[in-house]
Design a protein around this motif. Structure first.
Motif, PDB file in Angstrom:
ATOM      1  N   UNK A   1      23.176   2.726  -7.650  1.00 39.11           N
ATOM      2  CA  UNK A   1      22.770   1.424  -7.442  1.00 39.11           C
ATOM      3  C   UNK A   1      22.483   0.840  -5.987  1.00 39.11           C
ATOM      4  N   UNK A   2      23.187   1.613  -5.277  1.00 42.43           N
ATOM      5  CA  UNK A   2      23.233   1.172  -3.794  1.00 42.43           C
ATOM      6  C   UNK A   2      21.858   1.824  -3.110  1.00 42.43           C
ATOM      7  N   UNK A   3      21.254   2.790  -3.795  1.00 43.73           N
ATOM      8  CA  UNK A   3      19.845   3.339  -3.152  1.00 43.73           C
ATOM      9  C   UNK A   3      18.723   2.317  -3.348  1.00 43.73           C
ATOM     10  N   UNK A   4      18.913   1.299  -4.137  1.00 43.84           N
ATOM     11  CA  UNK A   4      18.050   0.309  -4.642  1.00 43.84           C
ATOM     12  C   UNK A   4      18.260  -0.989  -3.717  1.00 43.84           C
ATOM     13  N   UNK A   5      19.423  -1.232  -3.177  1.00 39.22           N
ATOM     14  CA  UNK A   5      19.735  -2.463  -2.256  1.00 39.22           C
ATOM     15  C   UNK A   5      19.432  -2.175  -1.085  1.00 39.22           C
TER      16      UNK A   5
ATOM     17  N   UNK B   1      12.341  -2.174  -1.798  1.00 44.60           N
ATOM     18  CA  UNK B   1      13.481  -2.114  -2.702  1.00 44.60           C
ATOM     19  C   UNK B   1      13.447  -3.124  -3.632  1.00 44.60           C
ATOM     20  N   UNK B   2      13.819  -2.566  -5.003  1.00 46.17           N
ATOM     21  CA  UNK B   2      13.942  -3.338  -6.045  1.00 46.17           C
ATOM     22  C   UNK B   2      15.000  -3.172  -6.664  1.00 46.17           C
ATOM     23  N   UNK B   3      15.911  -3.971  -6.928  1.00 42.65           N
ATOM     24  CA  UNK B   3      17.343  -3.949  -7.413  1.00 42.65           C
ATOM     25  C   UNK B   3      17.519  -4.706  -9.103  1.00 42.65           C
ATOM     26  N   UNK B   4      16.525  -5.084  -9.291  1.00 43.18           N
ATOM     27  CA  UNK B   4      16.777  -6.007 -10.640  1.00 43.18           C
ATOM     28  C   UNK B   4      16.735  -7.362 -10.438  1.00 43.18           C
ATOM     29  N   UNK B   5      16.939  -7.930  -9.267  1.00 41.42           N
ATOM     30  CA  UNK B   5      17.063  -9.145  -8.821  1.00 41.42           C
ATOM     31  C   UNK B   5      16.026  -9.545  -7.681  1.00 41.42           C
ATOM     32  N   UNK B   6      15.855  -8.828  -6.762  1.00 44.42           N
ATOM     33  CA  UNK B   6      15.098  -9.113  -5.639  1.00 44.42           C
ATOM     34  C   UNK B   6      14.030  -7.975  -5.225  1.00 44.42           C
ATOM     35  N   UNK B   7      13.157  -8.418  -4.815  1.00 45.54           N
ATOM     36  CA  UNK B   7      12.217  -7.589  -4.224  1.00 45.54           C
ATOM     37  C   UNK B   7      12.021  -7.580  -2.677  1.00 45.54           C
TER      38      UNK B   7
ATOM     39  N   UNK C   1       0.741  -1.251  -0.003  1.00 46.04           N
ATOM     40  CA  UNK C   1       0.028  -0.157  -0.101  1.00 46.04           C
ATOM     41  C   UNK C   1       0.808   1.042   0.107  1.00 46.04           C
ATOM     42  N   UNK C   2       2.037   1.152  -0.296  1.00 41.12           N
ATOM     43  CA  UNK C   2       3.024   2.122  -0.045  1.00 41.12           C
ATOM     44  C   UNK C   2       3.209   2.897  -1.429  1.00 41.12           C
ATOM     45  N   UNK C   3       3.047   2.309  -2.475  1.00 45.12           N
ATOM     46  CA  UNK C   3       3.290   2.841  -3.905  1.00 45.12           C
ATOM     47  C   UNK C   3       2.613   4.214  -4.091  1.00 45.12           C
ATOM     48  N   UNK C   4       3.325   5.163  -4.621  1.00 42.32           N
ATOM     49  CA  UNK C   4       2.658   6.267  -4.922  1.00 42.32           C
ATOM     50  C   UNK C   4       1.868   6.870  -3.922  1.00 42.32           C
ATOM     51  N   UNK C   5       2.291   6.881  -2.727  1.00 42.14           N
ATOM     52  CA  UNK C   5       1.386   7.385  -1.705  1.00 42.14           C
ATOM     53  C   UNK C   5       0.588   6.366  -1.386  1.00 42.14           C
ATOM     54  N   UNK C   6       0.993   5.223  -2.275  1.00 43.21           N
ATOM     55  CA  UNK C   6       0.858   4.060  -2.810  1.00 43.21           C
ATOM     56  C   UNK C   6       1.606   3.431  -3.537  1.00 43.21           C
ATOM     57  N   UNK C   7       1.547   4.942  -4.220  1.00 38.67           N
ATOM     58  CA  UNK C   7       1.737   5.095  -5.218  1.00 38.67           C
ATOM     59  C   UNK C   7       2.097   4.346  -5.293  1.00 38.67           C
TER      60      UNK C   7
ATOM     61  N   UNK D   1      15.019  -0.703 -11.689  1.00 38.74           N
ATOM     62  CA  UNK D   1      15.246  -0.354 -10.289  1.00 38.74           C
ATOM     63  C   UNK D   1      14.137   0.507  -9.693  1.00 38.74           C
ATOM     64  N   UNK D   2      13.740   0.100  -8.543  1.00 38.18           N
ATOM     65  CA  UNK D   2      12.562   1.035  -8.046  1.00 38.18           C
ATOM     66  C   UNK D   2      12.684   0.979  -6.343  1.00 38.18           C
ATOM     67  N   UNK D   3      12.568   2.056  -5.952  1.00 36.21           N
ATOM     68  CA  UNK D   3      12.496   2.386  -4.458  1.00 36.21           C
ATOM     69  C   UNK D   3      11.352   3.272  -3.707  1.00 36.21           C
ATOM     70  N   UNK D   4      10.712   2.811  -3.122  1.00 40.24           N
ATOM     71  CA  UNK D   4       9.762   3.799  -2.498  1.00 40.24           C
ATOM     72  C   UNK D   4       9.815   3.639  -0.938  1.00 40.24           C
ATOM     73  N   UNK D   5       9.755   5.003  -0.376  1.00 41.01           N
ATOM     74  CA  UNK D   5       9.663   5.049   1.277  1.00 41.01           C
ATOM     75  C   UNK D   5       8.585   5.851   1.411  1.00 41.01           C
ATOM     76  N   UNK D   6       7.890   5.018   2.309  1.00 38.32           N
ATOM     77  CA  UNK D   6       6.414   5.672   2.469  1.00 38.32           C
ATOM     78  C   UNK D   6       6.056   5.766   4.141  1.00 38.32           C
TER      79      UNK D   6
END
Length: 275
Positions: free
Chosen positions: A244-248, A114-120, A20-26, A99-104
């Motif tokens: 890259x380290x921001x997504x790990x 955290x998503x770094x191309x290998x793990x969620x 529920x965190x993406x884009x405000x959940x967003x 790569x995707x990162x969300x802080x909510x």
């Protein structure tokens, strides 16, 4: 992505148990690779609304990386029938293709994705617990996997996909251009759409050379209380210099690893996660 129905489910359902965190959940899951609904003869979409929506989608998809601040509300209808609003705010960082990162933070939880191309990985800061699972090699495929396997389906994620236009227009049966207005002091175009699946949604798109989404509202008109999800998007940075380290994810001290809960074929839940 192969599931052309996931975008419609996103706008029809409310937040999944953890994402529920993406884009405000967003905002992560859903999407479609086929542009169908908006081009079907039965779809009555104002040409100006369609043009602005496509401009926004093409501009957003062309950005190799970006960061954005989100602030939103999510309606919850209590057993008594009373409708209350839950507040949430977040920061989204996206680097295509993987790569995707969300802080909510919000009324119910403080979460990090955290998503770094290998793990969620999802980390609940207040509980100091996290769940990790192997993930596909692109954001679109990861989003689809999370929806299908983990049942993580917050609204608003269509804006993060590689083809936002196809995802947004799925199941659209009508669309209108409502004119110009202002969002947080920014001149915008106001668009309104109706889906065939019981969902209405509105989009405010920045006027000018950067047709960015500035506000997004989803209304589930077929659910009790007609709940809404609303998110404002601000502080867009199209050159954030992400590393890259921001997504790990590195587990904090004493953090507890738990399993994802994934829906089973009967609609219940079963333990999921890395295997």
């Amino acid at each position: 992505m192969t599931d052309t129905g996931s975008s419609a489910r996103l706008r029809k359902r409310w937040c999944g148990p953890l994402l529920a965190l993406l884009l405000g959940a967003t905002p992560l899951l859903g999407g479609a690779q086929q542009e169908k609904a908006a081009t079907e003869p039965s779809a009555r979409i104002d040409p100006q609304a369609q043009r602005i929506l496509r401009q926004m989608s093409d501009f957003l998809a062309a950005q190799r990386e970006f960061s954005v601040r989100t602030e939103g509300t999510l309606d919850e209808v209590l057993d008594s029938g009373q409708k209350v609003q839950l507040q949430r705010a977040g920061d989204v960082r996206l680097q295509r293709p993987n790569r995707l990162r969300v802080d909510r933070t919000g009324d119910l939880a403080k979460l990090h994705l955290f998503y770094d191309g290998r793990q969620l990985t999802l980390h609940g800061e207040r509980a100091n617990a996290y769940a990790t699972t192997p993930a596909p090699s692109t954001v679109d495929a990861m989003v689809d996997m999370a929806s299908q396997r983990l049942g993580l389906e917050p609204p608003g994620s269509d804006l993060l996909l590689s083809n936002p236009y196809a995802a947004l227009t799925e199941d659209v049966c009508s669309g209108s251009y409502l004119g110009r207005s202002m969002v947080d002091g920014v001149p915008v175009h106001h668009l309104a759409f109706r889906n065939s699946d019981g969902v209405d949604w509105e989009l405010w798109v920045e006027d000018g050379p950067r047709p960015l989404p500035r506000k997004y509202v989803i209304t589930s008109r077929d659910l009790p209380g007609v709940p809404q999800y609303s998110v404002s998007l601000s502080d867009w940075n199209l050159s954030p210099r992400l590393t890259p380290d921001q997504f790990q994810f590195t587990p904090p001290r004493d953090a507890v690893r738990v399993s994802f809960l994934a829906p089973d074929s009967q609609g219940g839940a079963q333990q999921g996660g890395s295997k």
